[in-house]
Design a protein around this motif. Sequence first.
Motif, mmCIF file in Angstrom:
data_model
loop_
_atom_site.group_PDB
_atom_site.id
_atom_site.type_symbol
_atom_site.label_atom_id
_atom_site.label_comp_id
_atom_site.label_asym_id
_atom_site.label_seq_id
_atom_site.Cartn_x
_atom_site.Cartn_y
_atom_site.Cartn_z
ATOM 1 N N CYS A 194 0.821 -1.214 0.000
ATOM 2 C CA CYS A 194 0.000 0.000 0.000
ATOM 3 C C CYS A 194 0.856 1.266 0.000
ATOM 4 C CB CYS A 194 -0.924 0.014 1.214
ATOM 5 S SG CYS A 194 -1.978 1.497 1.274
ATOM 6 N N SER A 249 -5.373 7.140 5.265
ATOM 7 C CA SER A 249 -6.032 7.307 3.969
ATOM 8 C C SER A 249 -7.036 8.450 4.019
ATOM 9 C CB SER A 249 -6.740 6.011 3.563
ATOM 10 O OG SER A 249 -7.404 6.179 2.336
ATOM 11 N N THR A 277 -10.284 5.299 -3.254
ATOM 12 C CA THR A 277 -9.410 4.149 -3.470
ATOM 13 C C THR A 277 -10.157 2.823 -3.398
ATOM 14 O OG1 THR A 277 -8.767 4.289 -1.130
ATOM 15 C CG2 THR A 277 -7.290 5.296 -2.739
ATOM 16 N N CYS A 317 -8.853 1.850 -6.924
ATOM 17 C CA CYS A 317 -7.482 1.368 -6.757
ATOM 18 C C CYS A 317 -7.378 -0.083 -7.223
ATOM 19 C CB CYS A 317 -7.068 1.467 -5.287
ATOM 20 S SG CYS A 317 -5.354 0.959 -4.977
ATOM 21 N N VAL A 357 -3.858 6.100 -6.116
ATOM 22 C CA VAL A 357 -3.401 5.926 -4.741
ATOM 23 C C VAL A 357 -1.985 6.477 -4.557
ATOM 24 C CG1 VAL A 357 -2.503 3.580 -5.096
ATOM 25 C CG2 VAL A 357 -3.275 4.274 -2.816
#
Length: 471
Positions: free
Chosen positions: A55, A84, A90, A94, A449
């Motif tokens: 991530c 986040s 996302t 994402c 992202v």
Amino acid sequence: MIKDFLTIQRRNPEYREGRTKDFKDVEIRPDLGTVIAQANRCMGCGIAFCNAYGCPLGNNIPDFNRAVAENRLLEAYNILCTTSPFPEFTSRICPALCESACCAGLPSAPVTVKQIEFCIVENAFKNGWVKARKARFNSGKRVAVVGSGPAGLACADRLCQMGHEVCIFEKRRKAGGLLRYGIPNFKLEKQVIDRRMSLMMEAGVSFECDTEIGRDVSLDFLEKKFDAVCLCIGSEQPRDLKIPGRELSGIYFALDFLGSQMRHMSGESASPEICAKDKNVLVIGGGDTGSDCLGTAIRHGAKSVVQIEIMPEPPAERDASTPWPMWEYKKRTSSSHLEGGKRMWNVLSKEFIGSNSRVCALRAKRIKWSCKNGRPKSFEEISGSDFEIPADLVLLSMGFSGICLGNLAGSRALELSKNNTLRVDACGQTSREKVFACGDAVNGASLVVRAIASGRELAEFVDKKLGRKIY
């Protein structure tokens, strides 16, 4: 919970029937019970590669998975929003790098992190837990953010939390950048963006839309009026296909096609300026943007849609050249691909064929790739393999080649890198002392992202330059 990934099967996304008749979200979202069961598949790794490697935002995935598994949804949201800023974006768009790095994916299938994230944030909105992130004090500093795409929004959001007065300048009529004008509603409905905009304005961020820097306001002016300027202008220069016949009408860049549909849906135009209805549509480029063009063309009522790619067809499963926990090289089939159309690989575009100054076909040739370490490196044309693809509408979706400075091109000493991106130092500072940059404008076209992560990082650098306080 630690061994549940062995007994509970991964539940992949499901899609609505009849979805090609509208532009609404295509996914059928799982109920809470299903999401809790999926969260129980998380192994709770001591070294969580999903977090440390996968991530870009560094989301604490094992902790919010455990909170969901135990039905502690408010705590799960608090864990998620720590790292986040826009999980509602996302969790929809994402590609889930975290899932490629999930340890459960080695003996079984990875945890459905994206679905879990969606459940967490939408449940939080439903219950009124998502609040405007207001600063606890005013720093007395003013920052201009140029561009309201994911990097610009993330940068502005974080700077506002730090107590700075932030104004976002956007050249288009509405804020959102790529999120609004480059991603179809069937993947990201625009009320999701509007909902976040309202929260940011409540927190103190102001928006100046339909204002282009270099045309309506100069960069020099921003430097005089603000303590810092953050350029978050993306990487919008499309890669062209300069072959014979390129001058024919009916050939467009992918984002022009997608943007025309988005402007129509937002009420900025009565109808899409570029419409695929009853046309033979050819999409050149096999990536996500090409897939979005395919899905949009089908919804327009295209006669046929063909998507071609110069690269070879990827393997069905993770290739050995991208071992875990890397983002795997493999064939990806989107919801749009499942809706129709035809995909072709190993196709080299040679010439656009026209009739009455308008494109009517593409002459192409088959190619054969040579590989090194499992990945394609060079190709040769196959003799006698010429063929034609009928095409009344051609959409070029071959990626991007750097920033499009536009009216900023004449700005004093904005240095570019060899990749046609803004040159910055280790702290995001450009060749102008008060001007900073981040996101695709610096790194080249990439994922939403990563742009969000870059925007947050730049906010930290700018805050230090302006004189960090204790928060």
